[in-house]
Scaffold this motif. Structure first.
Motif, PDB file in Angstrom:
ATOM      1  N   SER A  65       0.830  -1.205   0.000  1.00 22.81           N
ATOM      2  CA  SER A  65       0.000   0.000   0.000  1.00 22.81           C
ATOM      3  C   SER A  65       0.863   1.252   0.000  1.00 22.81           C
ATOM      4  CB  SER A  65      -0.933   0.002   1.213  1.00 22.81           C
ATOM      5  OG  SER A  65      -0.221   0.207   2.420  1.00 22.81           O
ATOM      6  N   GLY A  66       2.013   1.190   0.673  1.00 22.49           N
ATOM      7  CA  GLY A  66       2.943   2.319   0.655  1.00 22.49           C
ATOM      8  C   GLY A  66       3.532   2.550  -0.722  1.00 22.49           C
ATOM      9  N   VAL A  67       3.850   1.451  -1.414  1.00 23.34           N
ATOM     10  CA  VAL A  67       4.371   1.565  -2.784  1.00 23.34           C
ATOM     11  C   VAL A  67       3.328   2.208  -3.695  1.00 23.34           C
ATOM     12  CG1 VAL A  67       5.142   0.254  -4.804  1.00 23.34           C
ATOM     13  CG2 VAL A  67       5.902  -0.417  -2.515  1.00 23.34           C
ATOM     14  N   TYR A  68       2.076   1.846  -3.515  1.00 21.59           N
ATOM     15  CA  TYR A  68       0.999   2.421  -4.331  1.00 21.59           C
ATOM     16  C   TYR A  68       0.959   3.941  -4.185  1.00 21.59           C
ATOM     17  CZ  TYR A  68      -3.702   3.978  -5.535  1.00 21.59           C
ATOM     18  OH  TYR A  68      -4.760   4.675  -6.061  1.00 21.59           O
ATOM     19  N   TRP A  69       0.990   4.432  -2.949  1.00 22.26           N
ATOM     20  CA  TRP A  69       0.919   5.885  -2.735  1.00 22.26           C
ATOM     21  C   TRP A  69       2.188   6.584  -3.204  1.00 22.26           C
ATOM     22  CZ3 TRP A  69      -3.404   8.210  -2.379  1.00 22.26           C
ATOM     23  CH2 TRP A  69      -4.499   7.601  -1.794  1.00 22.26           C
ATOM     24  N   THR A  70       3.321   5.923  -3.074  1.00 23.46           N
ATOM     25  CA  THR A  70       4.562   6.505  -3.592  1.00 23.46           C
ATOM     26  C   THR A  70       4.478   6.682  -5.104  1.00 23.46           C
ATOM     27  OG1 THR A  70       5.993   5.669  -1.826  1.00 23.46           O
ATOM     28  CG2 THR A  70       7.029   6.073  -3.956  1.00 23.46           C
ATOM     29  N   LEU A  71       4.016   5.658  -5.802  1.00 19.56           N
ATOM     30  CA  LEU A  71       3.895   5.736  -7.261  1.00 19.56           C
ATOM     31  C   LEU A  71       2.832   6.753  -7.676  1.00 19.56           C
ATOM     32  CD1 LEU A  71       4.142   1.947  -8.208  1.00 19.56           C
ATOM     33  CD2 LEU A  71       5.908   3.695  -8.428  1.00 19.56           C
ATOM     34  N   ALA A  72       1.723   6.792  -6.942  1.00 18.52           N
ATOM     35  CA  ALA A  72       0.646   7.724  -7.286  1.00 18.52           C
ATOM     36  C   ALA A  72       1.105   9.170  -7.135  1.00 18.52           C
ATOM     37  CB  ALA A  72      -0.579   7.454  -6.407  1.00 18.52           C
ATOM     38  N   VAL A  73       1.744   9.472  -6.022  1.00 16.93           N
ATOM     39  CA  VAL A  73       2.245  10.835  -5.786  1.00 16.93           C
ATOM     40  C   VAL A  73       3.305  11.198  -6.814  1.00 16.93           C
ATOM     41  CG1 VAL A  73       3.596  12.255  -4.204  1.00 16.93           C
ATOM     42  CG2 VAL A  73       1.682  10.936  -3.341  1.00 16.93           C
ATOM     43  N   SER A  74       4.214  10.287  -7.075  1.00 16.94           N
ATOM     44  CA  SER A  74       5.305  10.560  -8.015  1.00 16.94           C
ATOM     45  C   SER A  74       4.774  10.796  -9.418  1.00 16.94           C
ATOM     46  CB  SER A  74       6.295   9.390  -8.022  1.00 16.94           C
ATOM     47  OG  SER A  74       6.860   9.198  -6.746  1.00 16.94           O
ATOM     48  N   ALA A  75       3.831   9.968  -9.862  1.00 21.12           N
ATOM     49  CA  ALA A  75       3.295  10.100 -11.218  1.00 21.12           C
ATOM     50  C   ALA A  75       2.528  11.408 -11.394  1.00 21.12           C
ATOM     51  CB  ALA A  75       2.389   8.909 -11.536  1.00 21.12           C
ATOM     52  N   CYS A  76       1.650  11.723 -10.459  1.00 21.38           N
ATOM     53  CA  CYS A  76       0.868  12.968 -10.563  1.00 21.38           C
ATOM     54  C   CYS A  76       1.769  14.188 -10.476  1.00 21.38           C
ATOM     55  CB  CYS A  76      -0.196  13.009  -9.468  1.00 21.38           C
ATOM     56  SG  CYS A  76      -1.483  11.747  -9.631  1.00 21.38           S
ATOM     57  N   SER A  77       2.746  14.147  -9.591  1.00 19.43           N
ATOM     58  CA  SER A  77       3.675  15.270  -9.446  1.00 19.43           C
ATOM     59  C   SER A  77       4.509  15.451 -10.703  1.00 19.43           C
ATOM     60  CB  SER A  77       4.605  15.045  -8.244  1.00 19.43           C
ATOM     61  OG  SER A  77       3.869  14.910  -7.054  1.00 19.43           O
ATOM     62  N   TRP A  78       4.913  14.342 -11.312  1.00 23.67           N
ATOM     63  CA  TRP A  78       5.744  14.414 -12.518  1.00 23.67           C
ATOM     64  C   TRP A  78       4.978  15.058 -13.664  1.00 23.67           C
ATOM     65  CZ3 TRP A  78       5.943  12.452 -17.524  1.00 23.67           C
ATOM     66  CH2 TRP A  78       7.196  12.507 -18.146  1.00 23.67           C
ATOM     67  N   ILE A  79       3.699  14.741 -13.794  1.00 28.14           N
ATOM     68  CA  ILE A  79       2.876  15.342 -14.851  1.00 28.14           C
ATOM     69  C   ILE A  79       2.800  16.854 -14.671  1.00 28.14           C
ATOM     70  CG2 ILE A  79       0.539  15.490 -15.781  1.00 28.14           C
ATOM     71  CD1 ILE A  79       0.250  12.485 -15.123  1.00 28.14           C
ATOM     72  N   ILE A  80       2.538  17.287 -13.433  1.00 27.14           N
ATOM     73  CA  ILE A  80       2.475  18.726 -13.147  1.00 27.14           C
ATOM     74  C   ILE A  80       3.819  19.381 -13.395  1.00 27.14           C
ATOM     75  CG2 ILE A  80       2.182  20.422 -11.297  1.00 27.14           C
ATOM     76  CD1 ILE A  80       0.101  18.556 -10.066  1.00 27.14           C
ATOM     77  N   ALA A  81       4.886  18.744 -12.919  1.00 25.94           N
ATOM     78  CA  ALA A  81       6.223  19.321 -13.044  1.00 25.94           C
ATOM     79  C   ALA A  81       6.638  19.453 -14.503  1.00 25.94           C
ATOM     80  CB  ALA A  81       7.228  18.458 -12.293  1.00 25.94           C
ATOM     81  N   LEU A  82       6.365  18.428 -15.313  1.00 21.37           N
ATOM     82  CA  LEU A  82       6.762  18.466 -16.713  1.00 21.37           C
ATOM     83  C   LEU A  82       5.967  19.521 -17.477  1.00 21.37           C
ATOM     84  CD1 LEU A  82       8.556  17.200 -18.893  1.00 21.37           C
ATOM     85  CD2 LEU A  82       6.684  15.599 -19.374  1.00 21.37           C
ATOM     86  N   ALA A  83       4.662  19.584 -17.216  1.00 22.71           N
ATOM     87  CA  ALA A  83       3.819  20.551 -17.924  1.00 22.71           C
ATOM     88  C   ALA A  83       4.202  21.984 -17.558  1.00 22.71           C
ATOM     89  CB  ALA A  83       2.350  20.294 -17.600  1.00 22.71           C
TER      90      ALA A  83
END
Length: 234
Positions: free
Chosen positions: A27-45
């Motif tokens: 469950s911790g891995v899930y939230w790590t991946l979710a936060v990282s993916a959403c943050s990366w989209i915002i950061a790249l855009a």
């Protein structure tokens, strides 16, 4: 006194029963991946937009982009995380997740903006002039000439930023987001097997970061212009 290793702790049930400790880590891995993916989209855009406007001929756009970069790059990440959670964010629903995504996304966007600016400005000025000479407008020059080449150049530093973003997601434990580091610490507090818990977390972070590295390496290889960037033809 010798420490007794107990990696079997991951297959023991939680005090309340129902789940085992390995499920806690998952469950911790899930939230790590979710936060990282959403943050990366915002950061790249955002980073792409801010980095691009810093290379325009408009002084006020350049100053706006410079202010964005200096503001987010010079405030420690932990301070920004606390500001988003305790000061800015007021919605109690998913407060930790949203605050972490916004904090990491905006913090990383400033770093990506600097890389995008450097990538565009590293291109020969003749490319911009050639695009304008064939009748392209300024937005079209950026879209069809400068940005495609600029992004090819900055894929290696973007790879580093992607890996850093994944690791920086661990800071979200300070606001109570149950990501991987949070869960590892929780497992250690339940069982006192801190070594096993953080060994597992360390290995998982390595696997995630290396996977991101390999994905970006494939992207770099497939988008390289042969003969233009050193090693691009390999």
């Amino acid at each position: 006194m010798n420490y007794v290793f107990n990696f079997g702790v991951f297959f023991q049930e939680l005090p309340g029963g129902g789940e085992e400790y390995w499920q806690l880590i998952v469950s911790g891995v899930y939230w790590t991946l979710a936060v990282s993916a959403c943050s990366w989209i915002i950061a790249l855009a955002l980073g792409s937009v801010i980095g691009t406007i810093r290379t325009t001929t408009s002084p006020w756009l350049v100053r706006l982009g410079n202010a964005w970069v200096e503001f987010f790059r010079n405030i420690p990440l932990l301070v920004q995380m606390f500001l988003w959670y305790f000061v800015v964010h007021t919605d109690p629903a998913n407060a930790q997740f949203i605050s972490a995504v916004l904090c990491l996304g905006l913090f990383t966007s400033a770093r990506i903006a600097e890389q995008v600016r450097a990538g565009i400005q590293s291109l020969p000025r003749g490319q911009r002039f050639a695009g304008m000479a064939i009748g392209l407008t300024t937005p079209q020059v950026y879209r069809f000439v400068l940005l495609p080449m600029g992004f090819r150049i900055i894929i290696p530093p973007l790879t580093s930023e992607t890996m850093n973003l994944i690791k920086n997601s661990s800071v979200a434990l300070t606001i109570g987001l149950a990501e991987l580091t949070f869960r590892a610490r929780e497992l250690g507090e339940y069982t006192f097997n801190f070594f096993e818990a953080f060994t597992a977390a360390t290995l998982i972070y390595i696997v995630i970061a290396l996977t991101a590295n390999r994905v970006m390496a494939v992207v770099e290889k497939r988008t390289a212009v042969p003969g233009y960037i050193a090693g691009g033809a390999k």
